[in-house]
Design an enzyme around this catalytic site. Sequence first.
Site, PDB file in Angstrom:
ATOM      1  N   TRP A 329       0.830  -1.203   0.000  1.00 16.06           N
ATOM      2  CA  TRP A 329       0.000   0.000   0.000  1.00 16.06           C
ATOM      3  C   TRP A 329       0.867   1.257   0.000  1.00 16.06           C
ATOM      4  O   TRP A 329       0.538   2.259  -0.611  1.00 16.06           O
ATOM      5  CB  TRP A 329      -0.913  -0.002   1.233  1.00 16.06           C
ATOM      6  CG  TRP A 329      -1.735   1.247   1.381  1.00 16.06           C
ATOM      7  CD1 TRP A 329      -2.943   1.495   0.814  1.00 16.06           C
ATOM      8  CD2 TRP A 329      -1.406   2.421   2.134  1.00 16.06           C
ATOM      9  NE1 TRP A 329      -3.391   2.744   1.164  1.00 16.06           N
ATOM     10  CE2 TRP A 329      -2.459   3.335   1.975  1.00 16.06           C
ATOM     11  CE3 TRP A 329      -0.324   2.787   2.923  1.00 16.06           C
ATOM     12  CZ2 TRP A 329      -2.472   4.587   2.575  1.00 16.06           C
ATOM     13  CZ3 TRP A 329      -0.323   4.035   3.519  1.00 16.06           C
ATOM     14  CH2 TRP A 329      -1.399   4.916   3.343  1.00 16.06           C
ATOM     15  N   HIS A 330       2.016   1.174   0.668  1.00 19.87           N
ATOM     16  CA  HIS A 330       2.873   2.350   0.769  1.00 19.87           C
ATOM     17  C   HIS A 330       3.512   2.713  -0.566  1.00 19.87           C
ATOM     18  O   HIS A 330       3.879   3.869  -0.779  1.00 19.87           O
ATOM     19  CB  HIS A 330       3.973   2.135   1.819  1.00 19.87           C
ATOM     20  CG  HIS A 330       3.478   2.305   3.218  1.00 19.87           C
ATOM     21  ND1 HIS A 330       2.814   1.318   3.895  1.00 19.87           N
ATOM     22  CD2 HIS A 330       3.519   3.362   4.066  1.00 19.87           C
ATOM     23  CE1 HIS A 330       2.484   1.756   5.098  1.00 19.87           C
ATOM     24  NE2 HIS A 330       2.891   2.997   5.223  1.00 19.87           N
ATOM     25  N   GLY A 331       3.689   1.771  -1.439  1.00 24.91           N
ATOM     26  CA  GLY A 331       4.297   2.096  -2.726  1.00 24.91           C
ATOM     27  C   GLY A 331       4.335   0.890  -3.630  1.00 24.91           C
ATOM     28  O   GLY A 331       4.422  -0.245  -3.167  1.00 24.91           O
ATOM     29  N   PHE A 490       2.268   8.032  -1.756  1.00 22.04           N
ATOM     30  CA  PHE A 490       1.721   6.716  -1.379  1.00 22.04           C
ATOM     31  C   PHE A 490       0.255   6.574  -1.749  1.00 22.04           C
ATOM     32  O   PHE A 490      -0.486   7.469  -1.746  1.00 22.04           O
ATOM     33  CB  PHE A 490       1.900   6.479   0.116  1.00 22.04           C
ATOM     34  CG  PHE A 490       3.335   6.540   0.543  1.00 22.04           C
ATOM     35  CD1 PHE A 490       4.308   5.929  -0.235  1.00 22.04           C
ATOM     36  CD2 PHE A 490       3.721   7.216   1.655  1.00 22.04           C
ATOM     37  CE1 PHE A 490       5.628   5.988   0.121  1.00 22.04           C
ATOM     38  CE2 PHE A 490       5.044   7.277   2.031  1.00 22.04           C
ATOM     39  CZ  PHE A 490       5.992   6.670   1.262  1.00 22.04           C
TER      40      PHE A 490
END
Lengths: 490, 414
Positions: A329-331, A490
């Site tokens: 989810w962060h990247g 993000f």
Amino acid sequence: LLFNSPVFLFVFLPVTLAGFLFLVGLNRPALTVPWLLAASMVFYGWWSPFFLLVLVGSTLINWTIADTMARRPQQRRLLLMAGLIWNLGLLGYFKYADFFLTTVDSLWGANFVLVHVILPLGISFFTFQKIAYLVDNYRGQARAGTLLEFSLFVFFFPQLIAGPIVHHAEIMPQLSEMMVGRLSTRRSIWVNLAVGGTLLIMGLAKKVVVADQLAPYSSTVFFLADHDTPIGAVAAWSGVLAFTAQLYFDFSGYSDMAIGLARMFGVRLPANFNSPYQSLSIIEFWRRWHVTLSRFLRDYLYIPLGGNRYGRPRQYANLMIVMLLGGLWHGAGWTYVLWGGVHGMYLLAAHAWQRWSPWRIAPALGWALTLLAVVIAWTLFRSGDLACAENLLTGMAFGHGIVTEGSGLRPIRGIILALLALALCVAAPNSQTILRSFYPTLGPVSEPSSPWRTRLVWVPSTGMALAASLGLAAITVLSWNSSEFLYFQF
Amino acid sequence: MFINIEPMPDDDAAASRCRAYLKTMVLALIALGVAIGGLMLAMDPYGVFATRLVPDHLFAPDRRLTFGGDRVIKAIVMQAQNPRTVVAGSSRVAIGFDPQSPALRGLDLYNAGLAGAAAPEILGSARYAAATVPALNRIVLCLEFDLFFQPLGEVSDFEDSAFAGRSLTFGKFRVTYALEAIATAFRKIPALIAGRPIAGTLSIRGWLIRMPQLRPVPLRSFFRQELATLGVTSLHKSARYLSDTETRYHDLHNTLRVLQQRGINVDIVLTPVHAWRLDLIQEFGLWPAYEMWKRRITTIVAAVSSDGAKSTLRLFDFNVVADMTSEAVAPDAGSQAVRYFHESSHFYPIVGDYVFKIMDGSEPVEPNTGFGRLLTPDILDAHMQLARHNLDDWRASHPDEVAVVVAALPKDQR
């Protein structure tokens, strides 16, 4: 619009606030919600009118699905599936299409043409909020609000771009109160402005005075590591520690700004950080870091997967899945997945230790180990690829000697500044604790863990006003070059 | 552990305290603003207000204290200086052309070089000069392949400058409260009180006197580091934008037409770089794109020139391997060993002087290298063939330096 840009601070915010207060003063509270919705759309459309249309379309679709669920409960499962496909599809296309194609290419040499789409700002955040709304409507745990309330819940500019990931049950009732004038009375306006304004200044100071000043020290080291320069131990630690402090001050500063801005309009948001670098274990760290994300992952992923209800192996598997997906989810990159995986391993180890070890770790040792583990994992998080991470981790372990040859780096200053910033994270109370007398966030505020931390309490005094104006002056002179918040990607 | 906190009562007392708090904050902020503004006017670190109270022997009146904020400052100062000649470009220009050098003094030149400037900034500054500098009769536009196709920098004050249409008043307000200048001014106060002179980093004519960082030794290692980081990054970025080059060429074409219509003589300079940089383009596989870039600029210049031009428009190529640009960087070179280049990208004013001498005819074009050749469509092919040939020769005769360039490439491109 960045919160620390002059256009936002000196044009957008004063105009939006003036319009809001004007409507309150006219005793027309029902108009405040449409006013804030219009302002929020300008806020988002300032960046890209096209993506404003995308977000408007997505909001209408989500509200229609939720509304239909309420009217046709027998079709709610189908409607939920449609909503999930729509939201995750949108996120998947904009955020993960190229990542998926690149991965397939590298595995099977398929030679796909990359789509190179621009990532709509905040898509990862508002996608989660809408999913939670649909799921809770499906479960019958949500009240389907009006289109106006739902739209402002999605668009409300303080939290639109980078959270906190607010829950409909927290925000929509407040918007209903706002519509009938119970949220901003003539008396509470001054309190809201003072508390919200102070939080905004604290957030800006974290971002501009600390995070932005640390950024050159971390980015130079990661840049050189990314370009194959063997990084010596001093520089590696300087870069990684600077990033550790920078990320906290950047993201928690943004959250403070969001919470403060919302409070200026009488809306209270949930806290997003609770002094995470004071954590004594990795389990505690994840209760204190990006709290609203952890909450979402727990309620809408971990528990639906079974949580801890089906025995230890299943619980650990669920934890690992949640952390891997949380990393993704962060990247859209394997370093993020790996970062999530490493934290998953940390959590498994911590749970296993708690369950089976006869010994308890001393608090000081637990704190040091936790911080060290977090710092090492941030190396993966920030690195452009695995080679860069390997370069830095080897450097941190003295594998490339002490100094970085021929780079012109001066890492000692970076280390000193990073340690000072980290000392502040560890020793000082956080912003919601400092403002605890005024209920800055939704929910209870945790008590400072040591008595001397309780002494720093904000009150609307002359001294505090002078400190705030000094902070604002420092922010103004430092913020002429607006830099983007790290979490916008993000 | 959680605690229950009694909320501050939502009463008149609380409201009144918060109201007083906000009022004090605003008044204190105004007072701070006045105090900082006073200091900045007294020091005038950028030399834009002509209000400096520091005696000339302690802080030379033709010097600036800091090198930051160049977009905003140069737009203000350029207009105030009203020069006859402006040289526009990137940091290569800012470092490489000293308007006060004996060779350039007679030109009444202003150095509008902007660090890291992409083509929109360079062309924007040229259009701004043409529109706002009454004495202007010549613009030297220095263009570079590795920056030409890039968009505006992520962290640039260009959009706050008059080059991008902001008012000069806004620019002056902005620089009054620029941290770098405030901090530097504060730092210099003890020296001034003690009567010690302070040196400026930029001349008021826009020349960057001192580079921000010293050159560490060994020098070859420093050159390699710069090439491996900034050189490689800029080519990576350029390669990303090569699929959409028409916007930039269109912008160049339009700018040249505007300058011509205003009767301003224009010299386009393809800026000199060290041979290492040219070899890097080759190693990167961008040589065809690079040659196409030269070809397109030549075509545009020819088209605009033939379009009823009221003034001269010339294109000079200094972006080739020549004696100056192939200066050896020995493995054990000390910090003073290289005379012409700070690193592979930035040249010293000795090269800048030579560039002007060739353009103005007081030095001949080097026939064997084509350094400074006036480019026209009819000689372009032969010139580019010579440039290719000379690069190949240099590669063959300098295998150790080529090895350094290759080592600077990312692993997957070696």
